[in-house]
Design an enzyme around this catalytic site. Structure first.
Site, PDB file in Angstrom:
ATOM      1  N   ASP A 117      28.571 -71.193  -8.411  1.00 11.18           N
ATOM      2  CA  ASP A 117      28.526 -71.592  -6.996  1.00 11.18           C
ATOM      3  C   ASP A 117      28.157 -70.419  -6.092  1.00 11.18           C
ATOM      4  O   ASP A 117      28.071 -69.270  -6.546  1.00 11.18           O
ATOM      5  CB  ASP A 117      29.875 -72.205  -6.574  1.00 11.18           C
ATOM      6  CG  ASP A 117      31.083 -71.412  -7.079  1.00 11.18           C
ATOM      7  OD1 ASP A 117      30.904 -70.233  -7.443  1.00 11.18           O
ATOM      8  OD2 ASP A 117      32.184 -71.958  -7.106  1.00 11.18           O
ATOM      9  N   ASP A 146      44.142 -76.511  -5.378  1.00 16.16           N
ATOM     10  CA  ASP A 146      44.008 -77.961  -5.183  1.00 16.16           C
ATOM     11  C   ASP A 146      43.289 -78.632  -6.358  1.00 16.16           C
ATOM     12  O   ASP A 146      42.881 -79.781  -6.273  1.00 16.16           O
ATOM     13  CB  ASP A 146      43.268 -78.259  -3.863  1.00 16.16           C
ATOM     14  CG  ASP A 146      41.843 -77.706  -3.850  1.00 16.16           C
ATOM     15  OD1 ASP A 146      41.393 -77.118  -4.859  1.00 16.16           O
ATOM     16  OD2 ASP A 146      41.152 -77.863  -2.824  1.00 16.16           O
TER      17      ASP A 146
HETATM   18  C1  GLP Z   1      37.160 -70.067  -5.913  1.00 12.50           C
HETATM   19  C2  GLP Z   1      35.938 -70.306  -6.809  1.00 12.50           C
HETATM   20  C3  GLP Z   1      36.354 -70.904  -8.131  1.00 12.50           C
HETATM   21  C4  GLP Z   1      37.660 -70.287  -8.551  1.00 12.50           C
HETATM   22  C5  GLP Z   1      38.757 -70.737  -7.637  1.00 12.50           C
HETATM   23  C6  GLP Z   1      40.088 -70.030  -7.862  1.00 12.50           C
HETATM   24  O1  GLP Z   1      37.001 -70.314  -4.597  1.00 12.50           O
HETATM   25  N1  GLP Z   1      34.833 -71.019  -6.282  1.00 12.50           N
HETATM   26  O2  GLP Z   1      35.326 -70.698  -9.093  1.00 12.50           O
HETATM   27  O3  GLP Z   1      37.990 -70.664  -9.848  1.00 12.50           O
HETATM   28  O4  GLP Z   1      38.359 -70.724  -6.286  1.00 12.50           O
HETATM   29  O5  GLP Z   1      40.063 -68.730  -7.373  1.00 12.50           O
HETATM   30  P1  GLP Z   1      40.994 -67.576  -7.929  1.00 12.50           P
HETATM   31  O6  GLP Z   1      40.597 -67.352  -9.327  1.00 12.50           O
HETATM   32  O7  GLP Z   1      40.705 -66.394  -7.061  1.00 12.50           O
HETATM   33  O8  GLP Z   1      42.384 -68.068  -7.802  1.00 12.50           O
END
Ligand code: GLP
Length: 259
Positions: A66, A135
């Site tokens: 993404d 979420d």
């Molecule tokens: C982000 C990304 C995801 C990620 C998630 C969790 O915003 N787009 O790919 O897995 O949210 O983030 P984190 O690993 O920092 O908790």
């Protein structure tokens, strides 16, 4: 689904690195890479194996999940920059083969279609690394994302913007829109490995693994995947009802069976 409950964050990262290594040593590999904090220890471990054990990425290509819409690639928090800084600049992966959606494309809808096409033309993703949002989002597929969605523009929830504000100087600075591989796109990867650590992820992990298949919990779409490995630490496993079964299955994993 295979659930691996590791004693701590580092042990979880080592399991994920083992899965990546297994693929990389088997021949040319298309990697699916994730950003966020969850994969950071895995990337650090892969960099260590590259430097100390000769693990090579020279035959690999990579596709990111993404990107923020409207954030220049030069911005330190664009996923284009993050993945280079945290991982790919430190291994022998050809930078030209590290692909991500263009968040600044003039026509983001066309960019999304082109991105899916590029993944298909590369032969599809062999091993996709994922984190999970509080979420239940994977990539940036927020709740009620279509279970068969393709790469497209999504609007972030305020919860996700709040969660990601730590990477920016304020929540206001976090973009509202993103380009993300869809749940259908992610589901086409041949092997999916999701890593989740910490108590804040426990509810999302339980909904993904043991809840109903539901667009409200986007990660539950992995219940449909024929080869999904879910790696969690103890803190992220606390809401799993069948944790004892997962531990039993892992303890008795046949020696011939790889992850
Ligand atoms: C982000 C990304 C995801 C990620 C998630 C969790 O915003 N787009 O790919 O897995 O949210 O983030 P984190 O690993 O920092 O908790």
């Amino acid at each position: 689904m295979e659930i691996v409950i590791a004693p701590d964050e580092q042990a979880a990262a080592n399991v994920v690195a083992d899965v990546f290594e297994q693929h990389l040593r088997s021949g040319p590999t298309v990697l699916g890479l994730a950003t966020g904090s969850s994969p950071l220890r895995t990337y650090a471990e892969l960099i260590r194996r590259h430097r100390e054990e000769g693990l090579s990425f020279a035959q690999a290509g990579a596709f990111l999940l993404d990107e923020y819409v409207g954030l220049p690639r030069s911005h330190p928090e664009s996923y284009f920059s993050v993945i280079r800084r945290e991982f790919t600049d430190h291994v022998d992966l050809d930078p030209d083969r590290v692909h991500s959606p263009h968040g600044e494309a003039e026509d983001v809808a066309a960019e999304a279609i082109a991105y899916d096409r590029a993944i298909a033309e590369a032969g599809g993703v062999d091993v996709q690394l994922l984190g999970i949002g509080t979420d239940g989002h994977i990539g940036f597929n927020e709740p009620i994302s279509s279970l068969t969605s393709r790469t497209r523009v999504k609007t972030l929830t305020e919860q996700t913007r709040k969660d990601n504000a730590r990477f920016f100087s304020s929540q206001e600075e976090v973009p509202r829109h993103v380009l993300t591989q869809g749940l259908g796109t992610i589901g086409e990867a041949r092997h999916v490995v999701l890593v989740a650590t910490g108590a804040a992820k426990a509810a999302a992990v339980a909904a993904m693994v043991e809840g109903p298949l539901a667009a409200l919990s986007p990660a539950s779409s992995l219940q449909l995947h024929p080869h999904a490995t879910i790696v969690v630490d103890e803190a992220a496993a606390t809401a799993l009802n069948l944790a004892d079964y997962y531990r039993f299955a892992l303890a008795h994993k046949p020696s011939w069976q790889q992850f």
